[in-house]
Design a protein around this motif. Sequence first.
Motif, PDB file in Angstrom:
ATOM      1  N   UNK A  79       0.819  -1.213   0.000  1.00 24.40           N
ATOM      2  CA  UNK A  79       0.000   0.000   0.000  1.00 24.40           C
ATOM      3  C   UNK A  79       0.854   1.266   0.000  1.00 24.40           C
ATOM      4  N   UNK A  80       2.119   1.119  -0.259  1.00 25.88           N
ATOM      5  CA  UNK A  80       3.048   2.238  -0.479  1.00 25.88           C
ATOM      6  C   UNK A  80       3.239   3.112   0.760  1.00 25.88           C
ATOM      7  N   UNK A  81       3.231   2.484   1.935  1.00 24.68           N
ATOM      8  CA  UNK A  81       3.401   3.248   3.167  1.00 24.68           C
ATOM      9  C   UNK A  81       4.881   3.464   3.456  1.00 24.68           C
ATOM     10  N   UNK A  82       5.204   4.647   4.005  1.00 21.31           N
ATOM     11  CA  UNK A  82       6.582   4.923   4.409  1.00 21.31           C
ATOM     12  C   UNK A  82       6.835   4.294   5.779  1.00 21.31           C
ATOM     13  N   UNK A  83       8.113   4.305   6.208  1.00 20.49           N
ATOM     14  CA  UNK A  83       8.452   3.730   7.504  1.00 20.49           C
ATOM     15  C   UNK A  83       7.656   4.422   8.604  1.00 20.49           C
ATOM     16  N   UNK A  84       7.614   5.719   8.544  1.00 29.86           N
ATOM     17  CA  UNK A  84       6.955   6.509   9.575  1.00 29.86           C
ATOM     18  C   UNK A  84       5.465   6.236   9.606  1.00 29.86           C
ATOM     19  N   UNK A  85       4.861   6.101   8.418  1.00 25.48           N
ATOM     20  CA  UNK A  85       3.431   5.836   8.334  1.00 25.48           C
ATOM     21  C   UNK A  85       3.108   4.464   8.924  1.00 25.48           C
ATOM     22  N   UNK A  92     -13.582   1.297   6.334  1.00 24.19           N
ATOM     23  CA  UNK A  92     -13.321   2.572   5.657  1.00 24.19           C
ATOM     24  C   UNK A  92     -11.838   2.934   5.740  1.00 24.19           C
ATOM     25  N   UNK A  93     -11.283   2.817   6.953  1.00 25.93           N
ATOM     26  CA  UNK A  93      -9.868   3.179   7.126  1.00 25.93           C
ATOM     27  C   UNK A  93      -8.943   2.211   6.398  1.00 25.93           C
ATOM     28  N   UNK A  94      -9.362   0.943   6.328  1.00 23.93           N
ATOM     29  CA  UNK A  94      -8.598  -0.022   5.553  1.00 23.93           C
ATOM     30  C   UNK A  94      -8.526   0.404   4.088  1.00 23.93           C
ATOM     31  N   UNK A  95      -9.691   0.829   3.569  1.00 26.14           N
ATOM     32  CA  UNK A  95      -9.731   1.225   2.166  1.00 26.14           C
ATOM     33  C   UNK A  95      -8.961   2.528   1.945  1.00 26.14           C
ATOM     34  N   UNK A  96      -8.964   3.391   2.974  1.00 32.06           N
ATOM     35  CA  UNK A  96      -8.307   4.689   2.818  1.00 32.06           C
ATOM     36  C   UNK A  96      -6.797   4.579   2.994  1.00 32.06           C
ATOM     37  N   UNK A  97      -6.338   3.477   3.617  1.00 35.17           N
ATOM     38  CA  UNK A  97      -4.912   3.340   3.947  1.00 35.17           C
ATOM     39  C   UNK A  97      -3.976   3.625   2.774  1.00 35.17           C
ATOM     40  N   UNK A  98      -4.184   2.982   1.621  1.00 33.71           N
ATOM     41  CA  UNK A  98      -3.242   3.235   0.516  1.00 33.71           C
ATOM     42  C   UNK A  98      -3.313   4.659  -0.030  1.00 33.71           C
ATOM     43  N   UNK A  99      -4.405   5.361   0.258  1.00 36.49           N
ATOM     44  CA  UNK A  99      -4.522   6.739  -0.234  1.00 36.49           C
ATOM     45  C   UNK A  99      -3.886   7.728   0.741  1.00 36.49           C
ATOM     46  N   UNK A 100      -3.855   7.337   2.027  1.00 42.44           N
ATOM     47  CA  UNK A 100      -3.284   8.239   3.031  1.00 42.44           C
ATOM     48  C   UNK A 100      -1.795   8.012   3.211  1.00 42.44           C
ATOM     49  N   UNK A 101      -1.309   6.887   2.730  1.00 42.33           N
ATOM     50  CA  UNK A 101       0.059   6.497   3.065  1.00 42.33           C
ATOM     51  C   UNK A 101       1.108   7.238   2.251  1.00 42.33           C
ATOM     52  N   UNK A 102       0.703   7.847   1.147  1.00 39.92           N
ATOM     53  CA  UNK A 102       1.721   8.405   0.261  1.00 39.92           C
ATOM     54  C   UNK A 102       2.199   9.774   0.708  1.00 39.92           C
ATOM     55  N   UNK A 145     -11.154  -4.224  -2.645  1.00 32.57           N
ATOM     56  CA  UNK A 145     -11.394  -2.785  -2.664  1.00 32.57           C
ATOM     57  C   UNK A 145     -10.134  -2.007  -2.343  1.00 32.57           C
ATOM     58  N   UNK A 146      -9.364  -2.524  -1.392  1.00 31.64           N
ATOM     59  CA  UNK A 146      -8.132  -1.845  -1.016  1.00 31.64           C
ATOM     60  C   UNK A 146      -7.172  -1.807  -2.204  1.00 31.64           C
ATOM     61  N   UNK A 147      -7.264  -2.831  -3.051  1.00 35.66           N
ATOM     62  CA  UNK A 147      -6.414  -2.835  -4.238  1.00 35.66           C
ATOM     63  C   UNK A 147      -6.944  -1.873  -5.296  1.00 35.66           C
ATOM     64  N   UNK A 148      -8.260  -1.662  -5.291  1.00 34.22           N
ATOM     65  CA  UNK A 148      -8.866  -0.893  -6.378  1.00 34.22           C
ATOM     66  C   UNK A 148      -8.875   0.625  -6.156  1.00 34.22           C
ATOM     67  N   UNK A 149      -8.839   1.067  -4.864  1.00 28.34           N
ATOM     68  CA  UNK A 149      -9.016   2.501  -4.615  1.00 28.34           C
ATOM     69  C   UNK A 149      -7.930   3.342  -5.268  1.00 28.34           C
ATOM     70  N   UNK A 150      -6.720   2.825  -5.299  1.00 31.32           N
ATOM     71  CA  UNK A 150      -5.702   3.555  -6.045  1.00 31.32           C
ATOM     72  C   UNK A 150      -5.642   2.925  -7.426  1.00 31.32           C
ATOM     73  N   UNK A 151      -4.933   3.531  -8.323  1.00 27.40           N
ATOM     74  CA  UNK A 151      -4.862   2.932  -9.649  1.00 27.40           C
ATOM     75  C   UNK A 151      -3.535   2.219  -9.805  1.00 27.40           C
TER      76      UNK A 151
END
Lengths: 300, 358
Positions: free
Chosen positions: A202-208, B93-103, B147-153
């Motif tokens: 899910x492309x998370x950084x270490x900090x995240x 919801x937070x599971x699905x949002x995880x890959x969008x918030x992590x960047x 869904x977690x795979x689909x939310x990002x492209x």
Amino acid sequence: MDGKAKAMHQKALGEYRLKLYFIGPTLLVLIIMNIFPLIWSLGLSFTNYSSLTSKQISFVGFANYSRILRDPFIWKYFQTTARFVIVAVGIEFLLGFGLALLLKEQFKGWGLVTTLILVPMMLSPVVVGLFWTFIMDANFGVLNFLISLFGLKKVLWLTNPHIALYSVALVDIWMWTPFVMLISLTGLLAIPKSLYEAADIDMASWWFKFRKITLPLVSPLLVLAVLFRVIDAFKMFDLVFIMTGGGPGDVTETVSMSLYRLAFNKFKTGESCAMAYIILILIIALSNLLIRWINRTKAA
Amino acid sequence: MAEVLLENVVKNFGKIKALRGIHIEVKDGEFLVLLGPTGAGKTTTLRIVSGLEEPDEGNVYIDGVLMNGVAPRDRNCAFVFQNYILYPHMTVYDNLAFPLRSRMWRVEEGEIRKRIERVSSILKIQHLLKRRPDRLSGGEQQRVALGRAMVRNPRVFLMDEPLSNLDAKLREEMRVELKSLQKNLHATFFFVTHDHVEAMTLGDRVVVLNQGLVMQVGSPEEVYARPHNLFVARFIGAPEINLLEGEMDAGFVRCRSLRVSWKIEDFPFLRGISKIPEKVFLGVRPEDILLGVGSERGEVYLIEDLGVDKVVRLRAGEVLLRVRISQEAPVRVGESVSYDLRREKVIFFDPMTERILT
């Protein structure tokens, strides 16, 4: 009652008796060593009893409690204790959790390093207090020798009133950081690796990852470790007793130390019982606050 | 969307050789299924594409860019794990949002909400958004993982047996949903399974893997009708293919165990082959044996009723043949029936190399 039911009844009774045989001895020891003194001392806390003199014991009501609560010195000792708890447990938490984060990853010699780190925790506090007294000795202690190598002046570790409390805290940190580390490490190792892999994907950084996975999942155990340490540090007696005896003056006089003096130097047994109860109530209140906080973080 | 290329990839775990030099190409917008038994190296292959594992030898390319040594978070692959691996302490919801918030360049919360609403309506999980993963059924967890795979492209969807934990009915539903999802997204899917039905129904192309080696690559039809070797022939198809030993004898193929001989000219596949070895294996799919016609006879030993059709165990000569017949066909256990092979469908293998004769 027919025969079968009777047999069943007897069997249940037999099992009950067997359970009693197993639990009985423990219960007996608990009653003699814990429960009886607890109740007895509660009774004594309302009297003017002194274990030294054999004068008539009389009931004094809440006089002991009010005297202690009005004593300005007691509040000073509570402050000293609080300062000790905050400094020692705070640093133990930071160092212990930090070490656990480092030891989370396997490396060559991991077992040896982990075992060595745990050694201080396994020593007797009296022994620790004794050899640290030597290490911290102002004239021939190893610590001052090491400092002198860097061209620094001698430090009066245990006799300087500004430093003594922190010297004792330093020893407490040395001894109990491994405990915090051990519990944190258990928590960290219990987090499945697969969660970190999912987070990597899910492309998370270490900090995240640290903020969103490590901390939330390890926090119940962290709070537990801190709870243990706070309760333990609040009762701090052995190190102070061995290293400073409460001195210089009364700068390292913790509440436990002062309780000891009241009970076994001044032999005001009744008053000391009252003080013990005040400390007990405070510790229960403190741990309840912490436990409630754990439950709240769990629910959130 | 993207294409993936694995070039002579080797991976060892200690003494275990997981992958022994595989070459796989996933084309842009393709649904590629990696099929193989347990321990074939399927999961390892996916993990190497995603970057969770590094190959010992060989190269991985995504869109023509060499990916060796690139961290998973810089590859932009989505991975649906076999056991989903949702974050247990977060709501759906937070599971699905995880890959969008992590960047580093975080997606705005309003945009996140919009995307989650879109994805959850496609997957029909809107009513689950406030729940935690431990309160979801297997099928629901699976859809959340999807869904977690689909939310990002993502550039590639990597799926590791995502349907294996579902019950039969749900699995069938999800197969249809997955296929239409892939069509609608025009996404590149790299899908791992050990279930050949899943592979046949989902895959644009199928890669059969065994013991770290690619056995065959082809469309589901090709892999079924013209398996390159005995392993593929046996692994694909249920009930299993009938394998019979045959000998070449003066213009005839003699099958000792069936006590039957056929003319070589009767088999179209054999006619084109210049050098036929002395001994061969005949591969006959259960549906390529016909009952009630021909001159050979056998005895019905057992009938398995599968609902749609029946599988008959036919005792012929010294062997039990698997024969697939229609539901209505009137056969009874113990009955003697005539049978014949659809000779144009029979496949021949070289027993020495275990390869198909061409």
